[in-house]
Design a protein around this motif. Structure first.
Motif, short mmCIF file in Angstrom:
data_model
loop_
_atom_site.label_atom_id
_atom_site.label_comp_id
_atom_site.label_asym_id
_atom_site.label_seq_id
_atom_site.Cartn_x
_atom_site.Cartn_y
_atom_site.Cartn_z
N ARG A 89 20.10 25.06 51.06
CA ARG A 89 19.95 25.81 52.30
C ARG A 89 21.31 26.22 52.83
N ARG A 91 22.98 26.95 56.43
CA ARG A 91 22.79 26.84 57.86
C ARG A 91 23.93 27.54 58.57
N THR A 101 29.15 28.59 58.80
CA THR A 101 28.03 28.36 57.90
C THR A 101 28.35 27.19 56.99
#
Length: 154
Positions: A89, A91, A101
Motif C-alpha cells: 500500500r 499511504r 508518502t
C-alpha cells in the motif's frame, strides 16, 4: 448487457508474503480519523545474487488496521522470526509544506514462526540491544518517527 470488469478479473493482483526478523516491535496508535493502526518493521535478508550491492537486507514496514491482527502481533518481540501475508500500500498524508508518502505492507495474516536466535535468548539480550546495529541503520525509522543521520533527516 456488458459485464463490469473488476481488478481481479482483469488480472490485477497485489499479494505480498513477507518473512523476516522483527526489528521494530509492534505499536498501536490512534489516527486522527479515529482508526487504530498497528505498525512494526521486519528485516528480510536478501539473496546473495541481489543486484543491490552493499545491502544485505531490506527493512519492511508493516501495518494493520485489523483488530485481530493487532492482537496477534502485540506480543511480538525484537529478533523473533515472523511471516505475514498482505498487500503493498502507498499511504499519503499532508504536512506543513506538502505531502508525504510511504509504502507499507498492509498485513492480513500474521504468525510467529521462530523465537529470537538461541544465542540472544541465552544471553538474555532484550529490547533494541537484541537487534544488530547494522539492521537498525539499514532499517531507518518506523513511520512517524524521524531519525537524523549525517545531517539528513529521513
Amino acid at each position: 448487457m456488458r459485464q463490469q470488469t473488476t481488478p481481479a478479473r482483469a488480472g490485477h493482483r497485489n499479494e505480498i508474503v513477507v518473512a523476516g526478523r522483527i526489528t521494530a516491535e509492534p505499536a498501536v496508535r490512534e489516527l486522527p480519523s479515529g482508526d487504530r493502526l498497528a505498525t512494526w518493521r521486519v528485516c528480510v535478508a536478501r539473496t546473495v545474487d541481489s543486484r543491490f550491492r552493499g545491502h544485505r537486507s531490506d527493512a519492511i514496514t508493516c501495518v494493520s488496521f485489523d483488530p485481530g491482527v493487532q492482537d496477534r502481533v502485540r506480543g511480538w518481540r525484537l529478533g523473533e522470526v515472523v511471516e505475514m501475508t498482505g498487500a503493498l500500500r502507498r499511504r499519503a498524508w499532508r504536512v506543513g509544506d506538502g505531502v508525504r508518502t510511504v509504502y507499507e505492507v498492509e498485513v492480513r495474516t500474521a504468525e510467529r514462526v521462530g523465537a529470537r536466535t538461541a544465542e540472544r535468548a541465552e544471553a538474555g539480550v532484550a529490547g533494541r540491544a537484541g537487534v544488530r546495529a547494522a539492521d537498525r541503520e539499514e532499517a531507518g525509522p518506523v513511520e512517524g518517527r524521524s531519525v537524523e543521520r549525517k545531517g539528513v533527516e529521513r
